[in-house]
Design a protein around this motif. Structure first.
Motif, mmCIF file in Angstrom:
data_model
loop_
_atom_site.group_PDB
_atom_site.id
_atom_site.type_symbol
_atom_site.label_atom_id
_atom_site.label_comp_id
_atom_site.label_asym_id
_atom_site.label_seq_id
_atom_site.Cartn_x
_atom_site.Cartn_y
_atom_site.Cartn_z
ATOM 1 N N PRO A 181 2.744 -30.955 -41.768
ATOM 2 C CA PRO A 181 1.340 -30.584 -42.015
ATOM 3 C C PRO A 181 0.503 -30.522 -40.743
ATOM 4 C CG PRO A 181 1.657 -32.894 -42.521
ATOM 5 C CD PRO A 181 3.018 -32.352 -42.161
ATOM 6 N N THR A 182 0.877 -29.621 -39.833
ATOM 7 C CA THR A 182 0.083 -29.393 -38.624
ATOM 8 C C THR A 182 -0.337 -27.931 -38.590
ATOM 9 O OG1 THR A 182 2.095 -28.943 -37.350
ATOM 10 C CG2 THR A 182 1.257 -31.207 -37.317
ATOM 11 N N LYS A 183 -1.374 -27.627 -37.810
ATOM 12 C CA LYS A 183 -1.932 -26.273 -37.778
ATOM 13 C C LYS A 183 -1.153 -25.338 -36.860
ATOM 14 C CE LYS A 183 -6.546 -27.903 -39.008
ATOM 15 N NZ LYS A 183 -7.967 -28.039 -38.592
ATOM 16 N N VAL A 184 -0.536 -25.888 -35.833
ATOM 17 C CA VAL A 184 0.399 -25.130 -34.996
ATOM 18 C C VAL A 184 1.582 -26.040 -34.713
ATOM 19 C CG1 VAL A 184 -1.333 -23.649 -33.901
ATOM 20 C CG2 VAL A 184 -0.765 -25.834 -32.858
ATOM 21 N N TRP A 185 2.672 -25.446 -34.247
ATOM 22 C CA TRP A 185 3.893 -26.172 -33.892
ATOM 23 C C TRP A 185 4.551 -26.817 -35.123
ATOM 24 C CZ3 TRP A 185 5.822 -25.084 -29.346
ATOM 25 C CH2 TRP A 185 6.945 -25.781 -28.894
ATOM 26 N N GLU A 186 4.251 -26.303 -36.299
ATOM 27 C CA GLU A 186 4.874 -26.811 -37.511
ATOM 28 C C GLU A 186 6.296 -26.281 -37.675
ATOM 29 O OE1 GLU A 186 4.121 -22.819 -38.230
ATOM 30 O OE2 GLU A 186 2.684 -24.277 -37.440
ATOM 31 N N ASP A 187 6.571 -25.138 -37.037
ATOM 32 C CA ASP A 187 7.845 -24.465 -37.243
ATOM 33 C C ASP A 187 8.972 -25.039 -36.396
ATOM 34 O OD1 ASP A 187 6.480 -23.602 -35.017
ATOM 35 O OD2 ASP A 187 7.057 -21.509 -35.192
#
Length: 351
Positions: A181-187
């Motif tokens: 559950p992060t806005k970037v770097w979740e992938d």
């Protein structure tokens, strides 16, 4: 080729947020594949405020293999996770709404491979980056090989884009892997976790998708400080997942390497006073209170930040000049081709 299976062969999950000008191309790139009848396509509208939701509904009405889910805006991780929860395919693939699958990707031979009872946990493919004007294209290849592992280990990680993989659904569900559950770097953590615990990974040098370098995307518009904080958060969320599943994770070395990478852009965008105050904070504790070495390519930079931070800052500012010039040139329509040249020849260093 007729594929007689009780479930779709692949579920393609596309998160959608304010993508009205792109979504149809992404969807059609999947629906026009060979063996498209074996594909389930899930569109997750993440609270779009433009016409994306209506476009998704119309695409679903026109194509029985397209399913649409609407939800309140919660970010791309929650959208992809909703797709995983509702997927029926043997494999799951992810595609962003401004990207597209390459023609004839799902060929007969690949479909036959995926149908094997002992098919791999993960399939990894090549992909290509495409500049906004489509003049610059760079392919990121993988080698043709199959890897078989006896135990989970970080050394299994294959550094390829998360959308360049097919993930066996029962494998994902066995471990409960989901996007963080992060806005970037979740992938990246999601992909790394999947590689770490896979028993078999097959790599194929065929292009699965084109990654459109959208200058308006979250990854390209979010500030470098916020990117660092989200990446920092993601690593701390991933650590207990590794350890719960029996893998020791040296998060300190990862964080100090993250600091070395992110300070380059942070320094380019901010004053030295701001950077000095930032690195005195808790998230940068390891910069000045640890002898842990980062990845080898960053060791000189970290040593300079520890001993002479003002010189390290000046070095970052000088190296960031192409980015300053690029940003200015993008503000004027007439100079945007030159901005693209700087971005894709100097900054990206494409062939």
């Amino acid at each position: 080729m007729e594929i007689a299976v009780s479930e779709p062969l692949i579920t393609v999950v596309i998160p959608v947020f304010n993508s009205e000008q792109y979504i149809e191309k992404a969807v059609n790139s999947v629906l026009l594949q060979p063996n498209a009848d074996s594909i389930e396509l899930i569109l997750v509208d993440d609270g779009s405020t433009d016409n994306s939701a209506n476009i998704c509904d119309k695409l679903s009405e026109a194509n029985s293999g397209v399913k649409v889910f609407h939800k309140e805006n919660g970010g791309v991780s929650s959208a992809r996770n909703m797709g995983i929860e509702n997927a029926k395919g043997k494999y799951i693939a992810f595609l962003d709404s401004d990207d597209w699958w390459e023609r004839a990707f799902l060929s007969d031979d690949l479909a036959a491979e995926l149908l094997r009872p002992q098919s791999s946990d993960l399939y990894c493919f090549s992909f290509q980056k495409v500049s906004p004007n489509k003049k610059w294209i760079k392919t990121l290849h993988v080698s043709n090989d199959t890897y078989v592992y006896n135990r989970p280990a970080l050394s299994h990680i294959i550094g390829q884009h998360h959308c360049a993989f097919l993930y066996r659904r029962d494998y994902l569900n066995a471990y409960g892997f989901r996007y963080l559950p992060t806005k970037v770097w979740e992938d990246v953590p999601f992909c790394q976790l999947c590689c770490t615990f896979a028993k078999t990974i097959t790599c194929m040098d065929r292009i699965i998708f084109s990654y459109y370098m959208n200058n308006k995307s979250c990854m390209h518009t979010k500030s470098s400080v916020n990117k660092f904080k989200e990446h920092f958060k993601a690593e701390n969320l991933a650590k207990p997942i590794y350890e719960t599943n029996g893998v020791s994770y040296n998060i300190d070395r990862t964080i100090i390497s993250l600091i070395g990478e992110c300070l380059k852009d942070i320094s380019t965008e901010n004053s030295f006073g701001f950077v000095k105050e930032l690195i005195a904070g808790p998230e940068f504790f390891l910069l000045n209170h640890s002898d842990i070495q980062p990845w080898q390519t960053l060791q000189k930079d970290i040593r300079l930040w520890r001993k002479k931070p003002i010189l390290a800052y000046i070095k970052c500012r000088i190296n960031g000049i192409p980015k300053y010039v690029k940003r200015f040139l993008y503000t004027l329509r007439i100079t945007r081709p030159l901005a693209d040249y700087i971005q894709y020849r100097l900054i990206e260093r494409w062939d």
